[in-house]
Design a protein around this motif. Structure first.
Motif, mmCIF file in Angstrom:
data_model
loop_
_atom_site.group_PDB
_atom_site.id
_atom_site.type_symbol
_atom_site.label_atom_id
_atom_site.label_comp_id
_atom_site.label_asym_id
_atom_site.label_seq_id
_atom_site.Cartn_x
_atom_site.Cartn_y
_atom_site.Cartn_z
ATOM 1 N N LEU A 1 2.844 -43.722 -17.270
ATOM 2 C CA LEU A 1 1.560 -44.205 -17.750
ATOM 3 C C LEU A 1 0.619 -43.056 -18.091
ATOM 4 O O LEU A 1 0.709 -41.969 -17.518
ATOM 5 C CB LEU A 1 0.898 -45.095 -16.674
ATOM 6 N N GLU A 2 -0.296 -43.305 -18.987
ATOM 7 C CA GLU A 2 -1.357 -42.352 -19.248
ATOM 8 C C GLU A 2 -2.265 -42.284 -18.026
ATOM 9 O O GLU A 2 -2.296 -43.190 -17.197
ATOM 10 C CB GLU A 2 -2.156 -42.772 -20.477
ATOM 11 N N GLN A 3 -3.049 -41.214 -17.949
ATOM 12 C CA GLN A 3 -3.839 -40.972 -16.750
ATOM 13 C C GLN A 3 -4.759 -42.136 -16.407
ATOM 14 O O GLN A 3 -4.833 -42.580 -15.261
ATOM 15 C CB GLN A 3 -4.647 -39.684 -16.906
ATOM 16 N N ALA A 4 -5.495 -42.660 -17.381
ATOM 17 C CA ALA A 4 -6.428 -43.752 -17.119
ATOM 18 C C ALA A 4 -5.695 -45.005 -16.644
ATOM 19 O O ALA A 4 -6.129 -45.692 -15.721
ATOM 20 C CB ALA A 4 -7.237 -44.060 -18.372
ATOM 21 N N ALA A 5 -4.558 -45.275 -17.257
ATOM 22 C CA ALA A 5 -3.768 -46.448 -16.879
ATOM 23 C C ALA A 5 -3.164 -46.267 -15.488
ATOM 24 O O ALA A 5 -3.061 -47.223 -14.712
ATOM 25 C CB ALA A 5 -2.680 -46.699 -17.907
ATOM 26 N N ALA A 6 -2.745 -45.046 -15.177
ATOM 27 C CA ALA A 6 -2.161 -44.762 -13.869
ATOM 28 C C ALA A 6 -3.195 -44.951 -12.764
ATOM 29 O O ALA A 6 -2.921 -45.546 -11.715
ATOM 30 C CB ALA A 6 -1.611 -43.338 -13.846
ATOM 31 N N LYS A 7 -4.391 -44.446 -13.007
ATOM 32 C CA LYS A 7 -5.481 -44.628 -12.033
ATOM 33 C C LYS A 7 -5.758 -46.113 -11.835
ATOM 34 O O LYS A 7 -5.879 -46.592 -10.698
ATOM 35 C CB LYS A 7 -6.738 -43.914 -12.520
ATOM 36 N N SER A 8 -5.831 -46.861 -12.930
ATOM 37 C CA SER A 8 -6.107 -48.291 -12.861
ATOM 38 C C SER A 8 -5.014 -49.037 -12.099
ATOM 39 O O SER A 8 -5.293 -49.954 -11.320
ATOM 40 C CB SER A 8 -6.242 -48.859 -14.270
ATOM 41 N N ALA A 9 -3.767 -48.622 -12.292
ATOM 42 C CA ALA A 9 -2.640 -49.279 -11.613
ATOM 43 C C ALA A 9 -2.734 -49.086 -10.105
ATOM 44 O O ALA A 9 -2.452 -50.010 -9.326
ATOM 45 C CB ALA A 9 -1.322 -48.735 -12.146
ATOM 46 N N VAL A 10 -3.117 -47.888 -9.678
ATOM 47 C CA VAL A 10 -3.258 -47.602 -8.252
ATOM 48 C C VAL A 10 -4.378 -48.451 -7.654
ATOM 49 O O VAL A 10 -4.219 -49.063 -6.593
ATOM 50 C CB VAL A 10 -3.530 -46.096 -8.021
#
Length: 394
Positions: free
Chosen positions: A117-126
């Motif tokens: 995932l892109e950084q923003a999406a990865a943060k959101s997933a967490v």
């Protein structure tokens, strides 16, 4: 199930009932940050091992939902979550539910696959994974309590040393372990509630419970609210009650909750529990601990290793509450704080004590009832095999 709610939650909004104002006033605090949750827990506006864990988990979820985390990557987000959870862990050190919830939440966010995932999406997933897990802790607690009530009431009916002519039983409980201490129904009080709803409760006694009078302020309130046949006594009256074997005063069981049950079955609970266990054993009364498996600490071997929290001296030497007018009615608009002892007396005020496993007849969990084996020891491996294997057999 009881309509009482200690915790009201929808995603992004957490309200916690201020239990220091009960039984005279219902006031909910908005809790939107970890700091507000810490203060709410530390000041005991919310209490009860399950409720403490739920409030801590959900408060940080609200914080995350509102954008408090300024990290840009998944790794930084996990680090931020860790720091907030570690902070919340210090609010009440004795209750193990909070520690277990924090360990679980940390594991959940680390299990999120973010590498593609892109950084923003990865943060959101967490963050999404954390919030979902915190909400699941809240949801599962009510289900757990209903099962504890079912298992405990059945075991008690099968094993009660004495019953009324109608087959009903009388019990005593200590401190508060009902809807106000959980997400709903309760643990020890949940068993009593289940007995009552099935028509099997003859009479319930509750202790005043020092410190902080949670039995008289909260449990007595719940018993009246639920229209259960009930009587309030002071902690020091229990021995006299057990010795008075007539009608509703013929007690079959003492049912208590637990802030921590360690591997051998030793149990930390509100101070006064140990004395009740000694008295119950002398009088041939069953002594039952009601505890979700989240309150069982397999990593701690015996009760000697449990850290016992001590409270402020003023909790024993002062008391506050709504003023009773000359007409005998409570005026919630007037609150007074009064001294109940000389203010210069030394005070020892432990909030909990440890009851040895040898004085406990059964530990009731949502997975079933655990009784001691032939060698006199509790063995929790059958009700929590994965955690047992991870801690004991590694």
């Amino acid at each position: 199930m009881s309509g009482l709610q200690a915790i009201r939650y929808t995603r992004g909004k957490l309200e916690v009932l201020d239990q220091l104002r009960l039984p005279h006033e219902h006031h909910y605090d908005d809790v939107a940050t970890s700091e507000e949750a810490f203060d709410c827990i530390k000041a005991m506006r919310v209490r009860g091992a399950p409720a403490i864990a739920i409030v801590a988990a959900l408060a940080h979820g609200v914080e995350l939902h509102k954008g408090a985390c300024k990290a840009s990557t998944a790794t930084e987000t996990i680090s931020y979550i860790d720091s907030r959870l570690d902070y919340l862990k210090e609010s009440r050190p004795t209750a193990v539910d909070l520690t277990n919830a924090i360990t679980h939440l940390k594991s959940v966010v680390r299990a999120v696959e973010t590498s593609t995932l892109e950084q923003a999406a990865a943060k959101s997933a967490v963050i999404d994974a954390y919030i979902a897990a915190a909400e699941e802790i809240f949801r599962k607690d009510t289900e757990t309590n209903l099962r504890i009530g079912e298992h405990g009431s059945k075991w008690l009916l099968d094993n009660a040393p004495v019953k009324s002519p109608e087959g009903k039983i009388s019990v005593l409980t200590h401190c508060n372990t009902g809807s106000l201490a959980t997400s709903g129904h309760g643990t020890a009080l949940g068993i009593i509630r289940s007995l009552h709803s099935a028509g099997n409760l003859y009479h319930a006694f509750c202790t005043e419970t020092r410190p902080y009078n949670q039995g008289s302020r909260l449990t007595a309130f719940e018993l009246v609210y639920e229209c259960m046949p009930a009587t309030l006594i002071t902690d020091s009256m229990a021995g006299a009650l057990f010795a008075t074997k007539k009608a509703e005063r013929y007690i079959s069981a003492v049912i208590v909750g637990a802030d921590r049950v360690v591997r051998n079955g030793d149990t930390a609970n509100k101070v006064g529990t140990y004395a009740l266990a000694v008295l119950a054993r002398y009088h041939g009364i069953k002594f039952i601990v009601a505890a979700p498996t989240t309150s069982i600490d397999l990593q701690t071997t015996t009760g000697a290793d449990i850290k016992i929290e001590e409270r402020k001296p003023e909790e024993l030497t002062q008391i506050s509450g709504a003023v009773v007018g000359s007409n005998g009615k409570v005026d919630i608009s007037r609150v007074a704080r009064v001294a109940t002892a000389h203010q210069e007396i030394g005070v020892w005020n432990p909030a909990f004590d440890v009851t040895p496993a040898e004085l406990i007849d059964a530990v009731v969990t949502e997975k079933g009832v655990v009784v001691k084996s032939e060698n006199g020891a509790f063995d929790f491996r059958d009700i929590m095999p994965e955690r047992w294997a991870a801690v004991i057999e590694k």
